[in-house]
Scaffold this motif. Structure first.
Motif, PDB file in Angstrom:
ATOM      1  N   ALA A 221      42.748  43.149  55.532  1.00  0.00           N
ATOM      2  CA  ALA A 221      42.768  44.676  55.370  1.00  0.00           C
ATOM      3  C   ALA A 221      43.427  44.840  54.092  1.00  0.00           C
ATOM      4  CB  ALA A 221      43.742  45.106  56.753  1.00  0.00           C
ATOM      5  N   THR A 222      44.726  44.171  53.722  1.00  0.00           N
ATOM      6  CA  THR A 222      45.181  44.204  52.682  1.00  0.00           C
ATOM      7  C   THR A 222      44.400  43.894  51.261  1.00  0.00           C
ATOM      8  OG1 THR A 222      47.388  43.666  53.835  1.00  0.00           O
ATOM      9  CG2 THR A 222      47.504  43.824  51.215  1.00  0.00           C
ATOM     10  N   LEU A 223      43.633  43.111  51.410  1.00  0.00           N
ATOM     11  CA  LEU A 223      42.705  42.710  50.479  1.00  0.00           C
ATOM     12  C   LEU A 223      41.530  43.753  50.062  1.00  0.00           C
ATOM     13  CD1 LEU A 223      41.805  40.626  48.140  1.00  0.00           C
ATOM     14  CD2 LEU A 223      40.372  39.407  50.011  1.00  0.00           C
ATOM     15  N   ARG A 224      41.261  44.384  51.127  1.00  0.00           N
ATOM     16  CA  ARG A 224      40.269  45.482  51.066  1.00  0.00           C
ATOM     17  C   ARG A 224      40.836  46.676  50.317  1.00  0.00           C
ATOM     18  NH1 ARG A 224      38.612  43.749  56.366  1.00  0.00           N
ATOM     19  NH2 ARG A 224      40.109  45.107  57.172  1.00  0.00           N
ATOM     20  N   GLN A 225      42.232  46.781  50.729  1.00  0.00           N
ATOM     21  CA  GLN A 225      43.135  48.000  50.266  1.00  0.00           C
ATOM     22  C   GLN A 225      43.114  47.871  48.755  1.00  0.00           C
ATOM     23  OE1 GLN A 225      46.600  47.935  52.322  1.00  0.00           O
ATOM     24  NE2 GLN A 225      46.368  50.073  53.070  1.00  0.00           N
ATOM     25  N   LEU A 226      43.394  46.643  48.282  1.00  0.00           N
ATOM     26  CA  LEU A 226      43.365  46.284  46.864  1.00  0.00           C
ATOM     27  C   LEU A 226      42.094  46.075  46.257  1.00  0.00           C
ATOM     28  CD1 LEU A 226      45.202  45.084  44.723  1.00  0.00           C
ATOM     29  CD2 LEU A 226      44.712  42.820  45.326  1.00  0.00           C
ATOM     30  N   VAL A 227      41.096  45.891  46.531  1.00  0.00           N
ATOM     31  CA  VAL A 227      39.730  45.825  45.983  1.00  0.00           C
ATOM     32  C   VAL A 227      39.614  47.432  45.886  1.00  0.00           C
ATOM     33  CG1 VAL A 227      37.174  45.472  46.379  1.00  0.00           C
ATOM     34  CG2 VAL A 227      38.954  43.783  46.815  1.00  0.00           C
ATOM     35  N   ALA A 228      39.737  48.241  46.842  1.00  0.00           N
ATOM     36  CA  ALA A 228      39.546  49.730  46.691  1.00  0.00           C
ATOM     37  C   ALA A 228      40.387  50.407  45.669  1.00  0.00           C
ATOM     38  CB  ALA A 228      39.791  50.331  48.001  1.00  0.00           C
ATOM     39  N   ALA A 229      41.440  49.831  45.722  1.00  0.00           N
ATOM     40  CA  ALA A 229      42.366  50.554  44.491  1.00  0.00           C
ATOM     41  C   ALA A 229      41.941  49.920  43.014  1.00  0.00           C
ATOM     42  CB  ALA A 229      44.080  49.857  44.687  1.00  0.00           C
ATOM     43  N   LEU A 230      41.464  48.884  43.008  1.00  0.00           N
ATOM     44  CA  LEU A 230      40.998  48.133  41.592  1.00  0.00           C
ATOM     45  C   LEU A 230      39.831  49.051  41.201  1.00  0.00           C
ATOM     46  CD1 LEU A 230      41.709  44.490  41.858  1.00  0.00           C
ATOM     47  CD2 LEU A 230      42.750  45.907  40.456  1.00  0.00           C
ATOM     48  N   GLU A 231      38.820  49.315  42.230  1.00  0.00           N
ATOM     49  CA  GLU A 231      37.567  50.008  41.915  1.00  0.00           C
ATOM     50  C   GLU A 231      37.824  51.456  41.558  1.00  0.00           C
ATOM     51  OE1 GLU A 231      35.210  49.440  45.542  1.00  0.00           O
ATOM     52  OE2 GLU A 231      34.713  47.529  44.965  1.00  0.00           O
ATOM     53  N   ARG A 232      38.780  52.189  42.369  1.00  0.00           N
ATOM     54  CA  ARG A 232      38.995  53.532  41.930  1.00  0.00           C
ATOM     55  C   ARG A 232      39.432  53.651  40.446  1.00  0.00           C
ATOM     56  NH1 ARG A 232      41.530  54.007  46.962  1.00  0.00           N
ATOM     57  NH2 ARG A 232      43.598  53.406  46.145  1.00  0.00           N
ATOM     58  N   ASN A 233      40.336  52.629  40.120  1.00  0.00           N
ATOM     59  CA  ASN A 233      40.820  52.448  38.929  1.00  0.00           C
ATOM     60  C   ASN A 233      39.935  51.854  37.357  1.00  0.00           C
ATOM     61  OD1 ASN A 233      43.503  53.886  38.589  1.00  0.00           O
ATOM     62  ND2 ASN A 233      43.519  52.625  40.525  1.00  0.00           N
ATOM     63  N   LYS A 234      38.536  51.798  37.929  1.00  0.00           N
ATOM     64  CA  LYS A 234      37.421  51.082  37.098  1.00  0.00           C
ATOM     65  C   LYS A 234      37.637  49.722  36.848  1.00  0.00           C
ATOM     66  CE  LYS A 234      36.213  55.484  34.990  1.00  0.00           C
ATOM     67  NZ  LYS A 234      36.266  56.253  36.102  1.00  0.00           N
ATOM     68  N   VAL A 235      38.488  48.715  37.672  1.00  0.00           N
ATOM     69  CA  VAL A 235      38.531  47.524  37.531  1.00  0.00           C
ATOM     70  C   VAL A 235      37.485  46.850  38.211  1.00  0.00           C
ATOM     71  CG1 VAL A 235      40.175  45.392  37.681  1.00  0.00           C
ATOM     72  CG2 VAL A 235      40.909  47.576  37.059  1.00  0.00           C
ATOM     73  N   SER A 236      36.684  46.151  37.762  1.00  0.00           N
ATOM     74  CA  SER A 236      35.483  45.455  38.492  1.00  0.00           C
ATOM     75  C   SER A 236      35.391  43.824  38.199  1.00  0.00           C
ATOM     76  CB  SER A 236      34.081  45.862  38.114  1.00  0.00           C
ATOM     77  OG  SER A 236      33.759  45.972  36.817  1.00  0.00           O
ATOM     78  N   GLN A 237      34.920  42.920  39.033  1.00  0.00           N
ATOM     79  CA  GLN A 237      35.069  41.473  38.939  1.00  0.00           C
ATOM     80  C   GLN A 237      33.731  40.918  38.014  1.00  0.00           C
ATOM     81  OE1 GLN A 237      35.575  39.857  42.770  1.00  0.00           O
ATOM     82  NE2 GLN A 237      33.521  39.976  43.278  1.00  0.00           N
ATOM     83  N   ILE A 238      34.123  39.996  37.533  1.00  0.00           N
ATOM     84  CA  ILE A 238      33.050  39.204  37.020  1.00  0.00           C
ATOM     85  C   ILE A 238      32.730  37.912  37.754  1.00  0.00           C
ATOM     86  CG2 ILE A 238      32.243  37.913  34.748  1.00  0.00           C
ATOM     87  CD1 ILE A 238      33.897  39.666  33.010  1.00  0.00           C
ATOM     88  N   ASN A 239      31.810  38.010  38.473  1.00  0.00           N
ATOM     89  CA  ASN A 239      31.649  36.557  39.333  1.00  0.00           C
ATOM     90  C   ASN A 239      30.033  36.204  39.237  1.00  0.00           C
ATOM     91  OD1 ASN A 239      32.043  34.884  41.116  1.00  0.00           O
ATOM     92  ND2 ASN A 239      32.003  36.026  42.732  1.00  0.00           N
ATOM     93  N   PRO A 240      29.866  35.557  38.082  1.00  0.00           N
ATOM     94  CA  PRO A 240      28.287  35.303  37.962  1.00  0.00           C
ATOM     95  C   PRO A 240      27.918  34.116  38.715  1.00  0.00           C
ATOM     96  CG  PRO A 240      29.830  33.980  36.282  1.00  0.00           C
ATOM     97  CD  PRO A 240      30.597  35.088  37.199  1.00  0.00           C
ATOM     98  N   GLN A 241      26.748  34.476  39.375  1.00  0.00           N
ATOM     99  CA  GLN A 241      26.022  33.455  40.347  1.00  0.00           C
ATOM    100  C   GLN A 241      25.523  32.129  39.312  1.00  0.00           C
ATOM    101  OE1 GLN A 241      25.618  34.081  43.563  1.00  0.00           O
ATOM    102  NE2 GLN A 241      26.612  36.061  43.077  1.00  0.00           N
ATOM    103  N   SER A 242      25.373  31.163  40.301  1.00  0.00           N
ATOM    104  CA  SER A 242      25.044  29.855  39.488  1.00  0.00           C
ATOM    105  C   SER A 242      23.588  30.038  38.965  1.00  0.00           C
ATOM    106  CB  SER A 242      24.922  29.066  40.832  1.00  0.00           C
ATOM    107  OG  SER A 242      24.556  27.686  40.452  1.00  0.00           O
ATOM    108  N   GLY A 243      23.435  29.558  37.821  1.00  0.00           N
ATOM    109  CA  GLY A 243      22.065  29.722  36.968  1.00  0.00           C
ATOM    110  C   GLY A 243      22.300  31.021  36.299  1.00  0.00           C
ATOM    111  N   THR A 244      23.227  31.736  36.229  1.00  0.00           N
ATOM    112  CA  THR A 244      23.374  32.800  35.414  1.00  0.00           C
ATOM    113  C   THR A 244      23.549  32.400  33.582  1.00  0.00           C
ATOM    114  OG1 THR A 244      24.356  34.139  37.127  1.00  0.00           O
ATOM    115  CG2 THR A 244      24.461  34.906  34.654  1.00  0.00           C
ATOM    116  N   ARG A 245      22.914  32.961  32.841  1.00  0.00           N
ATOM    117  CA  ARG A 245      23.055  32.567  31.599  1.00  0.00           C
ATOM    118  C   ARG A 245      24.614  32.699  31.009  1.00  0.00           C
ATOM    119  NH1 ARG A 245      20.337  29.442  28.728  1.00  0.00           N
ATOM    120  NH2 ARG A 245      20.401  29.804  26.312  1.00  0.00           N
ATOM    121  N   PHE A 246      25.183  31.785  30.440  1.00  0.00           N
ATOM    122  CA  PHE A 246      26.438  31.927  29.931  1.00  0.00           C
ATOM    123  C   PHE A 246      26.489  32.836  29.009  1.00  0.00           C
ATOM    124  CE2 PHE A 246      29.661  30.578  26.640  1.00  0.00           C
ATOM    125  CZ  PHE A 246      31.061  30.365  27.610  1.00  0.00           C
ATOM    126  N   ASP A 247      27.583  33.744  29.142  1.00  0.00           N
ATOM    127  CA  ASP A 247      28.038  34.940  28.266  1.00  0.00           C
ATOM    128  C   ASP A 247      29.253  34.744  27.779  1.00  0.00           C
ATOM    129  OD1 ASP A 247      28.487  37.251  26.891  1.00  0.00           O
ATOM    130  OD2 ASP A 247      27.895  38.556  28.433  1.00  0.00           O
TER     131      ASP A 247
END
Length: 179
Positions: A108-134
């Protein structure tokens, strides 16, 4: 006035030079004209000083607003993180809780943290396997032999994060080696 309408003017000559008698001076008319011009100069000087003061005040107000924006820029972000802190403190306050309850609280706390980050335009970079290296969003830790195209992400060791479009932290990845 158009240039075609202008008439050539004779050079100015004093009345004595052209043989005419000197006209009588009109001291009352000149004094009135001088007073009128002095009043106009005073009016324009006042308007100039007022405009200059208004510009200075606007500049000062803008500087104060910029200073406040810098000082309190993190206020919204900090406010959105306070419920997360409250949840963590509540978890610590109940030492005899069952593992399932603690795990449920952590989720529940992690969901709160993720929601707080999203409200402040913080998004994660989690590329899938096989994604071109950037290189702008990923940081390669190592190259490993893999059954996929060269220079593609094999695994993500640590997620990265963006604030709006700016990389806050690149994702740590392993990349497939050329064959």
């Amino acid at each position: 006035m158009n240039p075609e309408e202008q008439t050539p003017q004779a050079p100015l000559q004093s009345p004595v030079e052209n043989g005419a008698a000197a006209p009588e001076a009109n001291p009352g008319g000149d004094a009135g004209r001088i007073a009128e011009l002095e009043a106009k100069v005073a009016e324009l000087t006042d308007a100039h000083l007022r405009a200059k003061a208004e510009v200075e005040n606007a500049r000062r107000r803008a500087d104060e607003e910029v200073a406040k924006a810098r000082k309190y820029a993190v206020e919204g972000f900090a406010e959105s993180l306070l419920p997360v802190k409250d949840s963590l403190e509540a978890a610590i306050a109940t030492p005899g809780a069952a593992v399932e309850q603690v795990l449920e609280g952590v989720h529940a706390t992690l969901r709160q943290l993720v929601a707080a980050l999203e409200r402040n335009k913080v998004s994660q970079i989690n590329p899938q396997s096989g994604t071109r290296f950037d290189p702008h969003q990923h940081q390669a830790i190592s190259m490993v032999p893999a059954d996929q195209e060269a220079n593609t992400v094999v695994t993500v060791l640590q997620k990265g994060y963006l604030i709006a479009d700016r990389v806050l932290r690149p994702a740590l990845v392993t990349v497939s080696a050329p064959k």
